[in-house]
Motif scaffolding. Structure first.
Motif, short mmCIF file in Angstrom:
data_model
loop_
_atom_site.label_atom_id
_atom_site.label_comp_id
_atom_site.label_asym_id
_atom_site.label_seq_id
_atom_site.Cartn_x
_atom_site.Cartn_y
_atom_site.Cartn_z
N UNK A 213 49.59 -8.56 19.14
CA UNK A 213 48.12 -8.50 19.07
C UNK A 213 47.61 -7.19 19.63
N UNK A 214 48.22 -6.73 20.72
CA UNK A 214 47.81 -5.46 21.31
C UNK A 214 48.12 -4.30 20.37
N UNK A 215 49.26 -4.37 19.70
CA UNK A 215 49.61 -3.32 18.73
C UNK A 215 48.59 -3.28 17.60
N UNK A 216 48.19 -4.44 17.09
CA UNK A 216 47.19 -4.48 16.02
C UNK A 216 45.87 -3.87 16.49
N UNK A 217 45.49 -4.19 17.73
CA UNK A 217 44.26 -3.62 18.26
C UNK A 217 44.34 -2.12 18.43
N UNK A 218 45.47 -1.64 18.95
CA UNK A 218 45.64 -0.20 19.15
C UNK A 218 45.72 0.54 17.81
N UNK A 219 46.29 -0.11 16.82
CA UNK A 219 46.31 0.48 15.47
C UNK A 219 44.88 0.75 14.99
N UNK A 220 44.01 -0.24 15.14
CA UNK A 220 42.62 -0.06 14.71
C UNK A 220 41.90 0.96 15.58
N UNK A 221 42.25 1.00 16.86
CA UNK A 221 41.66 1.99 17.77
C UNK A 221 42.05 3.40 17.34
N UNK A 222 43.31 3.61 16.96
CA UNK A 222 43.76 4.93 16.51
C UNK A 222 43.01 5.34 15.24
N UNK A 223 42.84 4.43 14.29
CA UNK A 223 42.07 4.76 13.10
C UNK A 223 40.64 5.13 13.47
N UNK A 224 40.11 4.47 14.48
CA UNK A 224 38.75 4.74 14.93
C UNK A 224 38.64 6.17 15.47
N UNK A 225 39.45 6.50 16.49
CA UNK A 225 39.26 7.81 17.13
C UNK A 225 39.81 8.95 16.29
N UNK A 226 40.86 8.72 15.50
CA UNK A 226 41.39 9.83 14.71
C UNK A 226 40.55 10.09 13.46
N UNK A 227 39.84 9.10 12.98
CA UNK A 227 38.90 9.35 11.90
C UNK A 227 37.74 10.21 12.39
N UNK A 228 37.29 9.96 13.61
CA UNK A 228 36.26 10.81 14.21
C UNK A 228 36.80 12.24 14.36
N UNK A 229 38.04 12.34 14.82
CA UNK A 229 38.66 13.65 14.98
C UNK A 229 38.76 14.39 13.65
N UNK A 230 39.11 13.65 12.59
CA UNK A 230 39.25 14.27 11.26
C UNK A 230 37.92 14.76 10.71
N UNK A 231 36.82 14.19 11.18
CA UNK A 231 35.51 14.62 10.70
C UNK A 231 35.23 16.08 11.06
N UNK A 232 35.92 16.62 12.07
CA UNK A 232 35.73 18.02 12.44
C UNK A 232 36.13 18.96 11.30
N UNK A 302 28.92 12.38 13.28
CA UNK A 302 30.15 12.71 12.58
C UNK A 302 30.06 14.00 11.78
N UNK A 303 28.87 14.58 11.70
CA UNK A 303 28.68 15.86 11.02
C UNK A 303 28.59 17.03 11.99
N UNK A 304 28.81 16.76 13.26
CA UNK A 304 28.73 17.79 14.28
C UNK A 304 30.09 17.92 14.98
N UNK A 305 30.67 19.09 14.96
CA UNK A 305 32.01 19.30 15.50
C UNK A 305 32.07 18.97 16.98
N UNK A 306 31.13 19.48 17.76
CA UNK A 306 31.14 19.25 19.21
C UNK A 306 31.01 17.76 19.53
#
Length: 334
Positions: A213-232, A302-306
């Motif tokens: 269950x923790x792995x599933x949660x962390x998987x979704x967390x990674x998609x969350x923060x790395x999608x924000x990162x990719x918006x740069x 999500x449209x602002x790099x900073x």
């Protein structure tokens, strides 16, 4: 003095390659280990000295070149992944120059000139700009892998097998996925968080439901923060042909990110239930995570790099600690 300066320059390029100087990425990989260890420690009633040693084994040295107590498993695995990623992406990196100016909005990119003083994010990586050769980087990578294998060697068969998978196939395939799918972050979510299963296997000799269950949660967390990162990098990734969830979600990215945030909180609560966690966990970890993500979602542009970079860093430095503190409080009170 010139020799000292030259030596410093050479040393610096290898630090840049392994990202030792950038702790946000390292700590994002460390937190799932700390969470997994604390879950297991609570269910096993692990003595505190053993708990502290196990946590520190994963992160006793945030930078193994600057702190000399031991070579950190998490830092070496993160460094190896960064080295391989830079080798595979060296041609893309030369084309990606997301600017870190606080007013740079990706919807209206400025015209660049040769006199523009603002830093470019990936063009200056040491392989992309030619300061480190590919053969040299491969030797450096091999050194990381040897130390990593040495550190997982004492584990039982289950943890060793999972550690082997986390060290080679998962990070090895990730850079290739950017070329063929808009879901590279889905693979990254497994790569970054499989350590939870390694911890469960090493400490409990099995993969527990709570760890899953923790792995599933962390998987979704990674998609969350790395999608924000990719918006740069959306503007430059189009030119380079790099695919990511930032493109896939398009104008609905914040709505989808909210869904991943909700999924993380739900999986975190499920992991606590399956592990028999107490009130402190639900108030501090689950409640704290929900409040932090809500605040972050309402503030990120999500449209602002900073703004994207600040949100990404916040997941490492603040969010991970919030979740861990509730887990630790439960363990300490028990």
């Amino acid at each position: 003095m010139s020799q000292l300066t030259a030596s410093s320059s050479i040393f610096r390029r290898w630090i840049e390659l392994s990202r030792i100087h950038k702790f946000a990425g390292t700590i994002l990989v460390f937190w799932p280990i700390a969470w997994g260890v604390t879950l297991s420690a609570d269910s096993l009633s692990m003595p505190f000295p053993s708990y502290a040693f196990t946590v520190l084994y994963g992160f006793v040295a945030a930078s193994f070149l600057r702190r000399t107590l031991a070579l950190s498993l998490i830092n070496i695995s993160t460094g190896a992944g960064c080295i391989w990623d830079d080798i595979m992406d060296r041609n893309f990196d030369r084309q990606v120059g997301a600017l870190l100016h606080p007013h740079h909005r990706l919807t209206t990119p400025p015209i660049l000139t040769t006199h523009d003083p603002r830093p470019e994010r990936t063009k200056r990586r040491p392989i992309a700009d030619g300061r480190i050769s590919v053969p040299g980087a491969l030797v450096f990578l091999l050194g990381h892998i040897v130390v990593l294998f040495t550190m997982v060697w004492p584990f039982n068969d289950l943890a060793w097998t999972l550690g082997l998978v986390s060290a080679l196939p998962l990070p090895g395939i990730y850079p290739l996925l950017k070329r063929v799918t808009y879901w590279p972050q889905a693979w990254l979510g497994i790569e970054m968080n499989i350590s939870i299963l390694v911890v469960s296997g090493a400490l409990q000799n099995t993969i527990t439901p709570a760890a899953c269950a923790m792995l599933a949660g962390c998987w979704s967390w990674t998609l969350y923060y790395d999608s924000i990162y990719a918006c740069q990098d959306k503007r430059d990734d189009v030119k380079a042909g790099v695919k990511s969830t930032a493109f896939l979600f398009g104008e609905h990215v914040k709505v989808v990110l909210a869904g991943f945030a909700v999924l993380f909180v739900a999986c975190l609560a499920a992991a606590g239930y399956l592990n028999g966690q107490g009130t402190s966990f639900y108030l501090l970890s689950v409640g704290g995570a929900a409040v932090h993500l809500l605040k972050q979602m309402s503030g990120v542009d999500v449209d602002d790099v900073r703004s994207c970079l600040m949100a990404f860093n916040s997941n490492g430095w603040a969010f991970g600690g919030i979740v861990w503190f509730g887990l630790f409080a439960d363990y300490a009170l028990a």
